[in-house]
Enzyme design. Structure first.
Site, PDB file in Angstrom:
ATOM      1  N   GLY A  14       0.814  -1.203   0.000  1.00 45.13           N
ATOM      2  CA  GLY A  14       0.000   0.000   0.000  1.00 45.13           C
ATOM      3  C   GLY A  14       0.852   1.259   0.000  1.00 45.13           C
ATOM      4  N   PHE A  15       0.191   2.390  -0.016  1.00 41.79           N
ATOM      5  CA  PHE A  15       0.853   3.692  -0.071  1.00 41.79           C
ATOM      6  C   PHE A  15       1.804   3.890   1.109  1.00 41.79           C
ATOM      7  CE2 PHE A  15      -0.139   8.178   1.505  1.00 41.79           C
ATOM      8  CZ  PHE A  15       1.000   8.736   0.944  1.00 41.79           C
ATOM      9  N   THR A  40      -5.913  -3.671  -2.749  1.00 46.76           N
ATOM     10  CA  THR A  40      -5.751  -2.259  -3.111  1.00 46.76           C
ATOM     11  C   THR A  40      -4.282  -1.860  -3.213  1.00 46.76           C
ATOM     12  OG1 THR A  40      -5.895  -1.568  -0.776  1.00 46.76           O
ATOM     13  CG2 THR A  40      -7.948  -1.611  -2.041  1.00 46.76           C
ATOM     14  N   GLY A  41      -3.383  -2.682  -2.695  1.00 42.26           N
ATOM     15  CA  GLY A  41      -1.958  -2.419  -2.827  1.00 42.26           C
ATOM     16  C   GLY A  41      -1.453  -2.780  -4.209  1.00 42.26           C
ATOM     17  N   THR A  60      -2.693  11.624   5.341  1.00 42.12           N
ATOM     18  CA  THR A  60      -1.329  11.507   4.827  1.00 42.12           C
ATOM     19  C   THR A  60      -1.347  11.538   3.303  1.00 42.12           C
ATOM     20  OG1 THR A  60      -0.584  10.265   6.756  1.00 42.12           O
ATOM     21  CG2 THR A  60       0.704  10.004   4.760  1.00 42.12           C
ATOM     22  N   ASP A  82       0.831  -8.732   1.757  1.00 38.39           N
ATOM     23  CA  ASP A  82      -0.268  -7.959   1.184  1.00 38.39           C
ATOM     24  C   ASP A  82      -1.076  -8.883   0.278  1.00 38.39           C
ATOM     25  OD1 ASP A  82      -1.818  -5.917  -0.369  1.00 38.39           O
ATOM     26  OD2 ASP A  82      -0.447  -4.516   0.622  1.00 38.39           O
ATOM     27  N   TYR A 108     -15.188   1.304   7.633  1.00 38.21           N
ATOM     28  CA  TYR A 108     -13.791   1.644   7.933  1.00 38.21           C
ATOM     29  C   TYR A 108     -13.658   2.165   9.367  1.00 38.21           C
ATOM     30  CZ  TYR A 108      -9.102   3.676   7.294  1.00 38.21           C
ATOM     31  OH  TYR A 108      -7.769   3.983   7.412  1.00 38.21           O
TER      32      TYR A 108
END
Length: 330
Positions: free
Chosen positions: A7-8, A32-33, A172, A28, A142
């Site tokens: 991921g980010f 979404t990564g 972030t 992972d 979430y």
């Protein structure tokens, strides 16, 4: 070990740990990564990657000193697309990561989020504030997943099973964010570079507090090394309105994109700003990269990696949420 490694934030954390001389196992499921985020890391540098889903019990061979648990969809569009996966990552995934840490006698850090505060009635938000969260709203998958993850992590800490840390990451941004993930900074940059309308939700008066990813990673490492076991905010305490952010990005990209105002999504926070007193006092940490410098680094990266334009279908899907959030993390 870093879950959510592709991921980010996870990829930046892996990179920084390797720079510090650690050996890193990244995990992972790539929901979404992206493997591209890790393509510059290799086994010769002490990095190993495995495609695995923390929702299922998992382990790694050999000793583990620390588990950083970042696995979860983190953007509004992603957790809207994958609601059950988001809930499972926060609940079952956190349980499995804690059990692995316990079995390896490793410390554990949960990457939580400012979303545990919901649409806050207290400003700025300190760790003593319990939040204003809609448990059945569109963001609840979430918000409540992370709140449950915090409860579970605290339970392991109180029982003495694992030495844990909880970091509540605020908005972030930085290189490696996806252009289409629904968060304000990459969406505004992509729209500005493509000459598309920059979509601002509501009148743009809602605020966000944006922390450059390198500062966030240093906050995670400071929390990992400290003896402070209570939740701690990691973010930038300087607020900016969403409208001002859009105008700033438009100016920095030299774009002629018009601003387009769209309806606010449900339960969108009106103000979001961390009180980082605990981070300063207990971690010796505070952000050091000014917003303009961080935006310049992000724009420079995006000019090389973002598509020049989006097709109409993608733009239509993204419009409702792109302007309103800069969520983290994870």
């Amino acid at each position: 070990m870093v879950t959510g490694a592709a991921g980010f934030i996870g990829s930046h954390l892996c990179e920084r740990l390797l720079d510090l001389g650690a050996e890193v196992v990244g995990v992972d499921n790539l929901l979404t990564g992206r493997l591209d985020n890790l393509s510059h890391l290799c086994p010769a540098d002490g990095f190993r990657f495995r495609t695995d889903d923390v929702v299922r019990p998992f382990t790694v061979a050999g000793p583990v000193d620390f588990v950083f648990h970042l696995a979860s969809p983190a953007s509004p569009l992603d957790y809207a697309r994958h609601p059950l996966a988001t809930l499972k990552a926060g609940a079952t995934g956190t349980l499995h990561a804690l059990e692995l840490a316990g079995g390896k006698h490793a410390r554990f850090l949960l990457a939580s989020t400012s979303e545990v505060y919901g649409d806050p009635l207290v400003h700025p938000q300190s760790e003593r504030y319990w939040g204003n969260v809609n448990p059945v709203g569109p963001r609840s998958v979430y918000d409540e997943a992370k709140r449950y993850a915090e409860a579970l992590t605290s339970c392991f800490q109180r029982a003495g099973d694992v030495s844990t840390r909880i970091v509540r990451i605020f908005n972030t941004y930085g290189p490696r964010m996806r252009a289409d993930d629904g968060r304000a900074v990459p969406a505004f940059i992509q729209q500005a570079l493509a000459g598309e309308p920059i979509t601002v939700a509501g009148d743009g008066s809602q605020t966000r507090s944006l922390c450059f990813v390198a500062d966030t990673v240093e906050g995670l490492l400071a929390a990992a090394a400290a003896e402070h076991t209570e939740p701690v905010n990691v973010g930038n305490p300087h607020e900016i309105t969403v409208l001002r952010l859009a105008e700033e990005i438009r100016a920095m990209t030299g774009s002629a994109s018009p601003l387009a105002f769209v309806p606010l999504p449900a339960d969108d926070p009106k103000r979001r700003c961390p009180d980082i007193t605990a981070a300063r006092d207990h971690l010796g940490w505070e952000p050091v990269i000014p917003l303009r410098d961080g935006l310049r680094r992000t724009i420079d990266w995006a000019e090389k990696h973002f598509p020049a334009a989006r097709n109409t279908a993608t733009a239509t899907v993204a419009t409702a949420a792109v302007a309103t959030t800069g969520r983290s993390a994870s």
